[in-house]
Write a protein that holds these residues in place. Structure first.
Motif, short mmCIF file in Angstrom:
data_model
loop_
_atom_site.label_atom_id
_atom_site.label_comp_id
_atom_site.label_asym_id
_atom_site.label_seq_id
_atom_site.Cartn_x
_atom_site.Cartn_y
_atom_site.Cartn_z
N LYS A 1 -14.26 0.14 37.75
CA LYS A 1 -15.65 -0.13 38.14
C LYS A 1 -16.58 1.06 37.91
CE LYS A 1 -15.03 -3.80 41.52
NZ LYS A 1 -14.85 -4.07 42.95
N ASP A 2 -15.99 2.25 37.63
CA ASP A 2 -16.85 3.42 37.41
C ASP A 2 -17.72 3.21 36.18
OD1 ASP A 2 -15.47 4.46 39.50
OD2 ASP A 2 -14.27 5.87 38.31
N GLU A 3 -19.02 3.40 36.34
CA GLU A 3 -19.93 3.24 35.21
C GLU A 3 -19.54 4.16 34.05
OE1 GLU A 3 -22.11 0.94 34.75
OE2 GLU A 3 -22.93 1.75 32.88
N SER A 4 -19.07 5.37 34.41
CA SER A 4 -18.75 6.34 33.36
C SER A 4 -17.45 6.02 32.63
CB SER A 4 -18.68 7.75 33.95
OG SER A 4 -17.70 7.78 34.97
N TRP A 5 -16.77 4.96 33.04
CA TRP A 5 -15.55 4.55 32.33
C TRP A 5 -15.64 3.10 31.87
CZ3 TRP A 5 -11.65 7.78 30.86
CH2 TRP A 5 -11.73 9.10 31.37
N ARG A 6 -16.87 2.58 31.83
CA ARG A 6 -17.05 1.20 31.40
C ARG A 6 -16.45 0.99 30.02
NH1 ARG A 6 -22.85 -1.57 31.28
NH2 ARG A 6 -22.00 -3.59 30.71
N PHE A 7 -15.77 -0.11 29.85
CA PHE A 7 -15.13 -0.54 28.58
C PHE A 7 -13.85 0.22 28.23
CE2 PHE A 7 -19.68 -1.59 27.59
CZ PHE A 7 -19.53 -2.96 27.67
N ALA A 8 -13.57 1.33 28.94
CA ALA A 8 -12.40 2.13 28.57
C ALA A 8 -11.11 1.46 29.07
CB ALA A 8 -12.51 3.52 29.16
N SER A 9 -10.03 1.64 28.31
CA SER A 9 -8.73 1.09 28.70
C SER A 9 -8.02 2.12 29.57
CB SER A 9 -7.89 0.79 27.47
OG SER A 9 -8.64 0.06 26.54
N ASN B 1 -19.43 16.46 34.24
CA ASN B 1 -20.16 15.48 35.06
C ASN B 1 -20.35 14.16 34.33
OD1 ASN B 1 -21.87 16.43 33.17
ND2 ASN B 1 -23.46 17.13 34.56
N LEU B 2 -19.47 13.89 33.37
CA LEU B 2 -19.62 12.64 32.63
C LEU B 2 -18.45 11.69 32.89
CD1 LEU B 2 -21.04 14.13 29.35
CD2 LEU B 2 -22.14 12.41 30.76
N GLY B 3 -17.68 11.97 33.93
CA GLY B 3 -16.60 11.05 34.28
C GLY B 3 -15.23 11.71 34.29
N SER B 4 -15.09 12.83 33.54
CA SER B 4 -13.77 13.44 33.41
C SER B 4 -13.55 14.63 34.35
CB SER B 4 -13.54 13.90 31.96
OG SER B 4 -13.19 12.80 31.17
N GLU B 5 -14.18 14.56 35.53
CA GLU B 5 -14.01 15.66 36.48
C GLU B 5 -12.53 15.93 36.75
OE1 GLU B 5 -16.00 13.15 36.62
OE2 GLU B 5 -18.04 13.88 36.96
N LYS B 6 -11.77 14.85 36.91
CA LYS B 6 -10.35 15.04 37.21
C LYS B 6 -9.62 15.73 36.05
CE LYS B 6 -6.31 12.61 39.13
NZ LYS B 6 -6.24 13.18 40.48
N PHE B 7 -9.97 15.35 34.83
CA PHE B 7 -9.28 15.94 33.68
C PHE B 7 -9.73 17.37 33.43
CE2 PHE B 7 -9.30 11.34 33.24
CZ PHE B 7 -7.94 11.13 33.32
N SER B 8 -10.98 17.65 33.81
CA SER B 8 -11.46 19.03 33.73
C SER B 8 -10.68 19.91 34.71
CB SER B 8 -12.96 19.02 34.05
OG SER B 8 -13.42 20.32 34.22
N LEU C 1 -2.64 11.42 23.34
CA LEU C 1 -3.69 11.09 24.31
C LEU C 1 -4.58 12.33 24.39
CD1 LEU C 1 -5.01 9.54 26.67
CD2 LEU C 1 -3.20 10.47 28.15
N GLY C 2 -5.86 12.15 24.11
CA GLY C 2 -6.74 13.33 24.05
C GLY C 2 -7.94 13.22 24.96
N PHE C 3 -8.23 14.34 25.63
CA PHE C 3 -9.48 14.48 26.38
C PHE C 3 -10.17 15.72 25.83
CE2 PHE C 3 -6.46 12.48 29.21
CZ PHE C 3 -7.17 11.43 29.75
N GLN C 4 -11.43 15.63 25.55
CA GLN C 4 -12.15 16.81 25.09
C GLN C 4 -13.47 16.85 25.83
OE1 GLN C 4 -10.85 19.14 23.10
NE2 GLN C 4 -12.67 20.39 23.47
#
Lengths: 440, 260
Positions: free
Chosen positions: A49-57, A142-149, A245-248
């Motif tokens: 439901k997070d707007e910053s993860w809309r459409f993501a799998s 601040n774009l959704g990846s706070e946890k990954f940061s 699996l990549g986060f940047q």
């Protein structure tokens, strides 16, 4: 089946091993990491439901099964170093494999004399602590990846630090090569660039895998700081294998009259999440954010961008272009945010997607949030199919269909490729795109 | 003997071709043979099937060939994909050349020539540019055009010259010029015609498709055919074009009606 708490306990242990393995690091570094890890544990995973993860799998983003411990020794270091030669001229380079430094080309004595610092993060932790305390991880995700940061801060142990003092102009780029070699490896590429007043510098970051089909995690952060009148030109080439699996998480701050240009070329990864934040903090700054991606098979490339204008008379220009084959999926979600004080802002945001197959899926969510009243802002998104008449025209000249598609894709990307200044780098970017067409 | 047989089959031969767009028949039992070395012109009013002929031969997917055959030097091309037909030696200059943003003319033509080389071979770059510049000079195309994107922002005359440049570079056996005169002023028309004339010779068969006689003053045809309602209703030498210009297309209509 593991319960939630069992896997948390296991992950805490993994982290404790990581901290224990850090040898001579100073206390502040350890406590920063511990604090980040605690926050990581309490920060929830992204939800549908997070707007910053809309459409993501989201189901594909599990990061727990990777090998966070000390990697096995790198057996093919020499070969990797030889492969880490994209540019003809460079001012310095690092080659990392599974977070370990396997090669370093120092900055010239002349540059060092001028005060240029080009060092690995591992060395900087003990030698450039004051600089790191001021700049390391000082741009909030601040774009959704706070946890990954926070995951990045918890486990990062190496990377490239570049400091250019006031007024120093560096002709050739610095390059940071980051290789994944190990089975299930977890890598945390880090790049930090600080350009003081009127300094000028460029940096290239490359992300590669040595294997075709071994899964891995890359969780990278790049922060650029451009002081008054400074100029930073940054290019990221991401060509990990398609099991990665990549986060940047990238962010830049542009001071008064500064110029920052970022170009990303993304072709690798199974799931790739990229976040790019351009923060305009000084009047008259100019920020360009460019990206091209070619996705094929079942790849998913998820791009979130933010252009924050908090100073007047500045411009930002964003152009993200994606070409999609097979069952690939892309998501572009961008926002231009103009604060009430940022009058006479020019801000543009464009996302263009080219579908090369009927089963590919491109999602686009452009957005504006403007509080100033005297601004020029526009956003636009288009998704189009390849023009049949274009293909027929090329076929009619004897160009085979696959080659014709490739030419159309190059043509589509040309307006981004032409903004890569280094000729060798441009050529390499083209060759990386080409791998997406000749592999079939 | 071998030469004798080769000469016998050195033709672009169109046999009883029927072509439809959707359900609508456009070309009806159309037959024409163009030997190498000759220039044939097809004239006719709009909507009689001139461009359909060009596009069907080039293999455009919207044009359905319901019966008949088309052969290059004795070999049927109808089962070939459009790119194979081109590599086999067929060239069509488009009436409305397509813009391809981001692809330079130099890269475009190079890709077309590379497509003709055996797997793994590449063009020799200096020789390629020498040949390209020579042909651009002949067509009075500024050399800077090599780095312009294909047809992108070109004037009508520039587009047509660029078509002839491609023809010159690809060195086809048979070329179909589909309304190459449309959108050209007289100066541009002369440049294009000069270009085509310089390529004329015993190794090239040309089919010029045009609505107006004007082009044929500069590209003088060996034979002229008048097309009406999908069929050739009259053939003659170059004077037929003048006669047609004089009497107008109503005359063609009468011819067709008396023939039927």
């Amino acid at each position: 089946m593991k319960t939630e708490s069992q896997s948390v306990t296991a992950f805490k242990e993994t982290f404790n091993h990581h901290i224990e393995d850090l040898d001579t690091t100073p206390g502040w570094w350890r406590s920063m990491k511990r604090e980040a890890f605690d926050r990581f544990l309490t920060t929830p995973m992204p939800k549908r439901k997070d707007e910053s993860w809309r459409f993501a799998s989201l189901s594909n983003l599990s990061f727990a099964e990777f090998a966070y411990g000390k990697p096995p020794s790198i057996t093919n270091a020499q070969e990797l170093v030889e492969k880490s030669r994209i540019l003809e001229h460079q001012s310095g380079s690092f080659t990392f494999a599974d977070n370990q430094t396997i090669d370093a080309e120092k900055a010239s004595f002349e540059l060092q004399k001028k005060g240029v610092i080009w060092t690995s993060l591992r060395e900087a932790i003990s030698r450039n602590g004051e600089l790191l305390k001021d700049y390391f991880m000082k741009q909030e995700a601040n774009l959704g990846s706070e946890k990954f940061s926070l995951l990045h801060t918890s486990f990062v142990e190496n990377g490239a630090l570049l400091y250019i003092p006031k007024g120093v102009e560096v002709e050739y780029p610095f390059v940071s090569y980051n290789w994944i070699t190990g089975q299930n490896a977890a890598v945390f590429p880090h790049t930090l660039v600080i350009a003081e007043e009127f300094a000028k510098v460029s940096l290239v970051e490359a992300h590669f895998s040595t294997t075709e089909d071994v899964g891995a995690l890359s969780c990278g952060v790049t922060h650029l700081f451009a002081g008054v009148g400074a100029k930073i030109d940054y290019t990221l080439l991401q060509n990990y294998n398609e099991e990665t699996l990549g986060f940047q998480i990238n962010s830049n701050i542009a001071g008064k009259d500064a110029t920052v240009k970022t170009v990303s070329v993304n072709v690798g990864c199974r799931n790739y999440r990229s976040e790019t934040h351009g923060q305009i903090k000084g009047a008259g700054a100019h920020v360009e954010m460019l990206s091209l991606a070619v996705a094929d098979k079942d790849q998913e490339i998820d791009q979130r961008t933010l252009q924050t204008h908090s100073a007047p008379h500045a411009t930002s220009d964003l152009l993200f272009k994606n070409a999609l084959k097979d069952n690939a999926k892309t998501i572009f979600s961008g926002l231009i945010k103009v604060d009430d004080g940022a009058q006479q802002t020019d801000a543009y945001q464009t996302n263009r997607n080219l579908l090369l197959s009927k089963t590919a899926e491109a999602n686009s969510l452009p957005g504006l949030e403007i509080e100033a009243n005297d601004v020029k802002c526009s956003h636009g998104a288009t998704t189009s199919q390849i023009e049949e008449e274009e293909i027929f025209y090329m076929l009619a000249r004897g160009i085979p269909k696959e080659k014709a598609q490739e030419l159309v894709v190059y043509g589509f990307f040309e307006e981004i490729l032409e903004r890569i200044e280094d000729e060798k780098l441009k050529e390499f970017a083209r060759s990386v795109i080409q791998t997406k067409f000749s592999s079939k | 003997m071998i030469d004798f047989f080769n000469k016998m089959t050195a033709t672009l031969e169109i046999q009883n071709l029927n072509v439809s767009i959707g359900e609508k028949p456009i070309l009806k039992d159309f037959s024409l043979t163009i030997p190498k070395g000759e220039v044939h012109a097809i004239m006719g009013p709009n909507g009689t099937g001139k461009s359909t002929l060009a596009k069907a031969l080039a293999g455009h997917p919207d044009y359905e060939i319901t019966s008949g055959d088309a052969l290059i030097d004795g070999e049927s091309i109808l089962e070939m994909e459009p790119d194979e037909r081109s590599r086999e030696g067929l060239f069509m200059a488009f009436q409305y050349p397509i813009e391809i943003p981001g692809v330079t003319i130099a890269n475009f033509i190079r890709a077309a020539l590379n497509g003709r080389l055996p797997e793994g071979e590449e063009l020799n770059a200096p020789a390629y540019y020498r040949s390209l510049y020579e042909k651009m000079d002949m067509l009075k195309i500024d050399r800077k055009f090599t780095s312009r994107f294909v047809n992108d922002g070109f004037s009508g005359g520039e587009k047509k010259r660029c078509e002839i440049l491609q023809m010159a570079m690809l060195d086809p056996k048979y070329a179909i010029l589909d309304e190459t005169d449309s959108g050209l002023d007289i100066d541009a028309l002369k440049v294009v015609a000069d270009g085509v004339n310089s390529l004329r010779g015993e190794n090239l068969g040309v089919l010029v498709i045009t609505h107006y006689q004007r082009l044929l003053e500069y590209i003088v045809p060996d034979h002229v055919h008048v097309l009406y309602d999908g069929r050739i209703v009259k053939s003659g030498d170059k004077d037929l074009a003048l006669e047609l210009e004089e009497k107008g297309y109503d005359w063609v209509k009468e011819l067709a009606e008396t023939a039927a």
